[in-house]
Design a protein around this motif. Structure first.
Motif, PDB file in Angstrom:
ATOM      1  N   GLU A  30      42.073  48.156  34.589  1.00 58.46           N
ATOM      2  CA  GLU A  30      41.823  47.362  33.856  1.00 58.46           C
ATOM      3  C   GLU A  30      42.355  46.011  34.264  1.00 58.46           C
ATOM      4  N   ARG A  31      44.002  46.458  35.012  1.00 60.86           N
ATOM      5  CA  ARG A  31      44.196  45.148  35.910  1.00 60.86           C
ATOM      6  C   ARG A  31      43.310  44.547  36.874  1.00 60.86           C
ATOM      7  N   ILE A  32      42.656  45.652  37.739  1.00 60.86           N
ATOM      8  CA  ILE A  32      41.828  45.376  39.035  1.00 60.86           C
ATOM      9  C   ILE A  32      40.794  44.309  38.158  1.00 60.86           C
ATOM     10  N   LEU A  33      40.139  44.621  37.543  1.00 61.27           N
ATOM     11  CA  LEU A  33      38.840  44.515  36.537  1.00 61.27           C
ATOM     12  C   LEU A  33      39.386  42.352  36.307  1.00 61.27           C
ATOM     13  N   THR A  34      40.510  42.668  35.633  1.00 58.90           N
ATOM     14  CA  THR A  34      41.139  41.467  35.387  1.00 58.90           C
ATOM     15  C   THR A  34      41.622  40.443  36.575  1.00 58.90           C
ATOM     16  N   ALA A  35      42.425  41.210  37.575  1.00 63.26           N
ATOM     17  CA  ALA A  35      41.798  39.982  39.058  1.00 63.26           C
ATOM     18  C   ALA A  35      40.495  40.352  39.053  1.00 63.26           C
ATOM     19  N   ARG A  37      37.824  39.649  38.006  1.00 61.33           N
ATOM     20  CA  ARG A  37      36.752  38.761  36.618  1.00 61.33           C
ATOM     21  C   ARG A  37      37.807  36.928  37.427  1.00 61.33           C
ATOM     22  N   ALA A  38      38.995  37.088  37.986  1.00 59.75           N
ATOM     23  CA  ALA A  38      39.468  35.546  37.843  1.00 59.75           C
ATOM     24  C   ALA A  38      39.092  35.452  39.967  1.00 59.75           C
ATOM     25  N   GLU A  39      39.005  36.389  40.657  1.00 60.35           N
ATOM     26  CA  GLU A  39      38.764  36.090  41.967  1.00 60.35           C
ATOM     27  C   GLU A  39      37.475  35.952  42.157  1.00 60.35           C
ATOM     28  N   PHE A  40      36.657  36.503  41.029  1.00 62.24           N
ATOM     29  CA  PHE A  40      35.021  36.150  41.512  1.00 62.24           C
ATOM     30  C   PHE A  40      35.121  34.208  40.597  1.00 62.24           C
ATOM     31  N   ALA A  41      35.665  34.307  39.454  1.00 59.89           N
ATOM     32  CA  ALA A  41      36.000  32.578  38.686  1.00 59.89           C
ATOM     33  C   ALA A  41      36.157  32.129  40.034  1.00 59.89           C
ATOM     34  N   GLU A  42      37.879  32.080  40.794  1.00 61.03           N
ATOM     35  CA  GLU A  42      37.560  30.959  41.710  1.00 61.03           C
ATOM     36  C   GLU A  42      37.016  30.927  42.773  1.00 61.03           C
ATOM     37  N   ASP A  46      30.476  35.236  47.658  1.00 60.77           N
ATOM     38  CA  ASP A  46      30.448  35.466  48.356  1.00 60.77           C
ATOM     39  C   ASP A  46      31.982  35.535  49.186  1.00 60.77           C
ATOM     40  N   LYS A  47      32.371  34.307  48.386  1.00 55.40           N
ATOM     41  CA  LYS A  47      34.128  34.049  49.140  1.00 55.40           C
ATOM     42  C   LYS A  47      35.295  35.168  48.579  1.00 55.40           C
ATOM     43  N   ALA A  48      35.121  35.709  47.795  1.00 51.11           N
ATOM     44  CA  ALA A  48      35.600  36.790  46.834  1.00 51.11           C
ATOM     45  C   ALA A  48      35.855  37.854  47.877  1.00 51.11           C
ATOM     46  N   SER A  49      37.511  39.164  47.658  1.00 46.08           N
ATOM     47  CA  SER A  49      37.557  40.005  48.848  1.00 46.08           C
ATOM     48  C   SER A  49      37.898  41.123  48.100  1.00 46.08           C
ATOM     49  N   ILE A  50      37.565  41.952  48.372  1.00 45.77           N
ATOM     50  CA  ILE A  50      37.998  43.502  48.140  1.00 45.77           C
ATOM     51  C   ILE A  50      39.673  43.171  48.682  1.00 45.77           C
ATOM     52  N   ARG A  51      39.946  42.573  49.144  1.00 52.52           N
ATOM     53  CA  ARG A  51      41.810  43.006  49.613  1.00 52.52           C
ATOM     54  C   ARG A  51      42.153  41.390  48.589  1.00 52.52           C
ATOM     55  N   ALA A  56      45.868  40.268  44.122  1.00 54.87           N
ATOM     56  CA  ALA A  56      45.695  39.914  42.378  1.00 54.87           C
ATOM     57  C   ALA A  56      46.127  40.828  41.761  1.00 54.87           C
ATOM     58  N   ALA A  57      45.804  42.501  41.803  1.00 56.21           N
ATOM     59  CA  ALA A  57      46.315  43.263  40.582  1.00 56.21           C
ATOM     60  C   ALA A  57      47.159  44.086  41.275  1.00 56.21           C
ATOM     61  N   GLY A  58      47.803  43.757  42.135  1.00 51.97           N
ATOM     62  CA  GLY A  58      48.753  44.839  42.610  1.00 51.97           C
ATOM     63  C   GLY A  58      48.766  46.141  42.586  1.00 51.97           C
ATOM     64  N   VAL A  59      47.505  46.272  43.343  1.00 50.99           N
ATOM     65  CA  VAL A  59      47.164  47.739  44.165  1.00 50.99           C
ATOM     66  C   VAL A  59      47.164  48.024  45.525  1.00 50.99           C
ATOM     67  N   ASP A  60      46.556  48.644  46.220  1.00 51.61           N
ATOM     68  CA  ASP A  60      45.699  48.652  47.337  1.00 51.61           C
ATOM     69  C   ASP A  60      44.246  48.833  47.476  1.00 51.61           C
ATOM     70  N   PRO A  61      43.862  48.062  48.198  1.00 49.93           N
ATOM     71  CA  PRO A  61      42.327  48.083  48.548  1.00 49.93           C
ATOM     72  C   PRO A  61      41.478  49.316  48.026  1.00 49.93           C
ATOM     73  N   ALA A  62      42.360  50.258  48.454  1.00 47.67           N
ATOM     74  CA  ALA A  62      41.503  51.851  48.377  1.00 47.67           C
ATOM     75  C   ALA A  62      41.517  52.311  46.951  1.00 47.67           C
ATOM     76  N   LEU A  63      41.970  52.171  46.270  1.00 49.91           N
ATOM     77  CA  LEU A  63      42.122  51.884  44.389  1.00 49.91           C
ATOM     78  C   LEU A  63      41.030  51.355  44.675  1.00 49.91           C
ATOM     79  N   VAL A  64      41.247  50.305  44.664  1.00 50.61           N
ATOM     80  CA  VAL A  64      39.386  49.142  44.518  1.00 50.61           C
ATOM     81  C   VAL A  64      37.842  49.764  44.481  1.00 50.61           C
ATOM     82  N   HIS A  65      38.265  50.487  45.803  1.00 48.06           N
ATOM     83  CA  HIS A  65      37.013  51.491  45.873  1.00 48.06           C
ATOM     84  C   HIS A  65      37.259  52.585  45.503  1.00 48.06           C
ATOM     85  N   HIS A  66      37.887  53.014  44.895  1.00 48.76           N
ATOM     86  CA  HIS A  66      38.041  53.907  44.148  1.00 48.76           C
ATOM     87  C   HIS A  66      37.593  54.116  43.058  1.00 48.76           C
ATOM     88  N   TYR A  67      37.612  52.897  42.124  1.00 47.59           N
ATOM     89  CA  TYR A  67      37.154  52.899  41.234  1.00 47.59           C
ATOM     90  C   TYR A  67      35.453  52.320  40.815  1.00 47.59           C
TER      91      TYR A  67
END
Length: 212
Positions: A30-35, A37-42, A46-51, A56-67
């Protein structure tokens, strides 16, 4: 062999990063999803990134890919949550007599845009969709499968899908001119007046050409 910790200084095994290193655990998804939404909104798609999302979510980029997998998948998840209030649109068409369907749908859809809580994520999504074809495809597929197909099914009859899409185009156009382009006097008109004036056109689209 499982259950034996790595020796100090040994390279970490491949696979999902350790929970303590990634910021994973309860609530991480849920932290990743919240982050996201904020990243895409800001920054837009095109400019939003997994990193950036991971940071912003306080996690490793690999965890974003995992989920979620690649960026378009996490965008789709963020879009689905933001658009979820619109999923009840088909019910608005049939919850009363047919002659009032246009007003009910106009009130429902424009009401979603009037609420700042639901409007801000939608604004971010529309801006991304206008600027990027991948984002547009994600948004298009979601709106078609979760909203327009349902409205068309409730309508039935000839050209039901086209009628549903024309009604949606009418309302999305009003919403964009009111909240994104902000053309006056539409931008500051009373919402009840907007609904009353848009509803007859929506009704004609829903019921077919020449309907009262």
């Amino acid at each position: 062999m499982t259950g034996i910790p790595d020796a100090p200084g040994a390279p970490r095994r491949r696979g999902r990063p350790a929970r303590t290193e990634t910021g994973g655990g309860p609530g991480a998804r849920e932290r990743i999803l919240t982050a996201a939404r904020a990243e895409f909104a800001e920054h837009g798609y095109d400019k939003a990134s997994i990193r950036g999302i991971a940071r912003a979510a306080g996690v490793d980029p690999a965890l974003v890919h995992h989920y979620f997998g690649p960026k378009e998948k996490i965008f789709a998840a963020a879009v689905e949550q933001a658009v979820a209030p619109a999923f009840s649109a088909p019910a608005a068409v049939t919850e009363g007599p047919p002659e009032g369907a246009g007003e009910r749908l106009a009130r429902f859809v424009l009401g979603v845009w009037e609420d700042p809580v639901t409007r801000e994520p939608l604004l971010a999504i529309v801006r991304s969709a206008v600027a990027n074809e991948i984002a547009a495809g994600v948004f298009r597929d979601l709106i078609t499968s979760r909203v327009l197909v349902g409205v068309a099914a409730e309508l039935g009859g000839p050209d039901a899908q086209l009628r549903a899409e024309l009604a949606a185009a009418q309302l999305v156009g009003v919403a964009m001119l009111r909240h994104i382009i902000k053309i006056e006097p539409l931008a500051s008109a009373d919402i009840e007046q907007v609904v009353a004036m848009a509803a007859p056109a929506v009704q004609r689209h829903l019921m077919g050409t020449g309907a009262d």
